[in-house]
Write a protein that holds these residues in place. Sequence first.
Motif, PDB file in Angstrom:
ATOM      1  N   ASP A  55     -59.125 -49.093  42.249  1.00 57.15           N
ATOM      2  CA  ASP A  55     -58.985 -48.664  40.865  1.00 57.15           C
ATOM      3  C   ASP A  55     -60.347 -48.711  40.164  1.00 57.15           C
ATOM      4  O   ASP A  55     -60.595 -49.557  39.321  1.00 57.15           O
ATOM      5  CB  ASP A  55     -57.966 -49.600  40.195  1.00 57.15           C
ATOM      6  N   PHE A  84     -58.305 -46.822  36.079  1.00 59.80           N
ATOM      7  CA  PHE A  84     -57.144 -46.273  35.380  1.00 59.80           C
ATOM      8  C   PHE A  84     -56.109 -47.360  35.078  1.00 59.80           C
ATOM      9  O   PHE A  84     -55.109 -47.095  34.438  1.00 59.80           O
ATOM     10  CB  PHE A  84     -56.472 -45.173  36.212  1.00 59.80           C
ATOM     11  N   GLU A  87     -51.196 -50.232  36.687  1.00 62.70           N
ATOM     12  CA  GLU A  87     -49.948 -49.463  36.748  1.00 62.70           C
ATOM     13  C   GLU A  87     -50.201 -48.082  37.364  1.00 62.70           C
ATOM     14  O   GLU A  87     -49.421 -47.601  38.171  1.00 62.70           O
ATOM     15  CB  GLU A  87     -49.320 -49.312  35.356  1.00 62.70           C
ATOM     16  N   ALA A  88     -51.329 -47.462  36.992  1.00 63.93           N
ATOM     17  CA  ALA A  88     -51.675 -46.163  37.572  1.00 63.93           C
ATOM     18  C   ALA A  88     -51.970 -46.320  39.063  1.00 63.93           C
ATOM     19  O   ALA A  88     -51.583 -45.475  39.877  1.00 63.93           O
ATOM     20  CB  ALA A  88     -52.886 -45.573  36.856  1.00 63.93           C
ATOM     21  N   THR A  91     -48.766 -46.586  40.867  1.00 61.64           N
ATOM     22  CA  THR A  91     -48.122 -45.270  40.899  1.00 61.64           C
ATOM     23  C   THR A  91     -48.718 -44.422  42.013  1.00 61.64           C
ATOM     24  O   THR A  91     -47.991 -43.818  42.810  1.00 61.64           O
ATOM     25  CB  THR A  91     -48.329 -44.558  39.542  1.00 61.64           C
ATOM     26  N   ALA A  92     -50.044 -44.388  42.081  1.00 59.28           N
ATOM     27  CA  ALA A  92     -50.715 -43.605  43.123  1.00 59.28           C
ATOM     28  C   ALA A  92     -50.331 -44.122  44.504  1.00 59.28           C
ATOM     29  O   ALA A  92     -50.070 -43.354  45.431  1.00 59.28           O
ATOM     30  CB  ALA A  92     -52.224 -43.682  42.942  1.00 59.28           C
ATOM     31  N   ARG A 187     -45.363 -40.590  31.913  1.00 55.49           N
ATOM     32  CA  ARG A 187     -46.743 -41.029  32.048  1.00 55.49           C
ATOM     33  C   ARG A 187     -46.905 -42.495  31.693  1.00 55.49           C
ATOM     34  O   ARG A 187     -47.838 -43.144  32.135  1.00 55.49           O
ATOM     35  CB  ARG A 187     -47.628 -40.216  31.088  1.00 55.49           C
ATOM     36  N   ARG A 189     -46.380 -45.873  32.406  1.00 55.76           N
ATOM     37  CA  ARG A 189     -45.916 -46.500  33.639  1.00 55.76           C
ATOM     38  C   ARG A 189     -45.825 -48.003  33.475  1.00 55.76           C
ATOM     39  O   ARG A 189     -46.777 -48.714  33.731  1.00 55.76           O
ATOM     40  CB  ARG A 189     -46.867 -46.199  34.804  1.00 55.76           C
ATOM     41  N   LEU A 312     -52.004 -38.962  35.909  1.00 53.24           N
ATOM     42  CA  LEU A 312     -52.037 -40.409  35.683  1.00 53.24           C
ATOM     43  C   LEU A 312     -53.285 -41.030  36.268  1.00 53.24           C
ATOM     44  O   LEU A 312     -53.675 -42.127  35.906  1.00 53.24           O
ATOM     45  CB  LEU A 312     -50.828 -41.044  36.351  1.00 53.24           C
ATOM     46  N   TYR A 313     -53.865 -40.330  37.227  1.00 51.77           N
ATOM     47  CA  TYR A 313     -55.065 -40.854  37.888  1.00 51.77           C
ATOM     48  C   TYR A 313     -55.786 -39.698  38.560  1.00 51.77           C
ATOM     49  O   TYR A 313     -55.199 -38.633  38.791  1.00 51.77           O
ATOM     50  CB  TYR A 313     -54.677 -41.908  38.938  1.00 51.77           C
TER      51      TYR A 313
END
Length: 325
Positions: A55, A84, A87-88, A91-92, A187, A189, A312-313
């Motif tokens: 990240d 990011f 949380e992003a 998500t990724a 978005r 998250r 988101l990223y």
Amino acid sequence: MPEQDVSPKDATVRPMLSLVVPVHNEEGVVDIFYNRIISVLSPVTEDWEILFVDDGSTDTTLACLAVLRAKDVRVKFISFSRNFGKEAALTAGLHHASGRAIIPMDVDLQDPPELIAEMVRQWREGFEVVRAIRQSRNDDTWMKRTTAKYFYKFIQKIAHTRIPENAGDFRLMDRKVVDAVNRLPERTRFMKGLLSWAGFKTTQLYFDRPERAAGTAKQNYRKLWRLALDGIFSFTSAPLQVWTYIGFMISLGALVYGLFIFMKTLLLGVDMPGYASLMTVMLFLGGMQLLSLGIIGEYISRIYGETKHRPLYIIRDAGGVDEIN
Ligand code: UDP
Ligand code: MG
């Protein structure tokens, strides 16, 4: 299913287990984490992958990940173009993990890898989510424990989804669960909330949260405060609706008070004093109005965020995973 690793890009053969690990400036702990995973997983299965999500680290974390990948192709990574947020990153990781069971976990060994064996056992028995609950969080400061406690109490009272206290992101999820979470379009998250929202057949394990293996905490109070607000505002609209009732009560009070003044004036005549009470009521109402406006602002800013449809990223670099997101 073959017990050994499969070609990383071969989507038709999934590894049994994916570990999704967000990392932000964790050069000191990536290797420790990897070695511990190797020793803990070898009695369970060899059919796994670790997907690190870098990240936006500004230290040598990415280089460490590349070295690990050169050594072991079961190590895969995604690297963001900037920070990011966790949380992003999660998500990724969930978007790109290919395992039949997926476990998001912290790299600092505060989510003990020893629990994985038991999680996998419960999953094989038919549970689709195996949640790990922190029995104690003595490692955390008094401030963090207390704020976390009251946050969960508050959100459980007002949220539409039950968000269990002391459950972090550390949990095993079946492929079905992750596919369901990946389909959520929003978005904002708040992963703990989204993962609980998905439901499925769930069981839980308990553990004592150990101290960080090395390095320092990367989630500061500012980030946690934003996360707490995201949790509240994306899982309940109660703060918006409560104003209807507050407004009604205040109007009712005003009506009764108005009648009282009216009668008093009729019976006793006009008198002027009342500066203090007038001031108090005005300030109180002014404060209430600003507060309610601020809360509406919180929701509108989230609606605005959603409508922008920004990704988101952004992935800058990846090893072993499809870079398209
Ligand atoms: N992390 C991240 N991005 C951030 C902050 C943290 O990916 O902006 C990662 C971090 O590298 C670690 C995990 O999230 O793997 C948890 O972070 P930390 O240990 O600082 O949080 P805490 O234990 O206080 O929840
Ligand atoms: Mg930690």
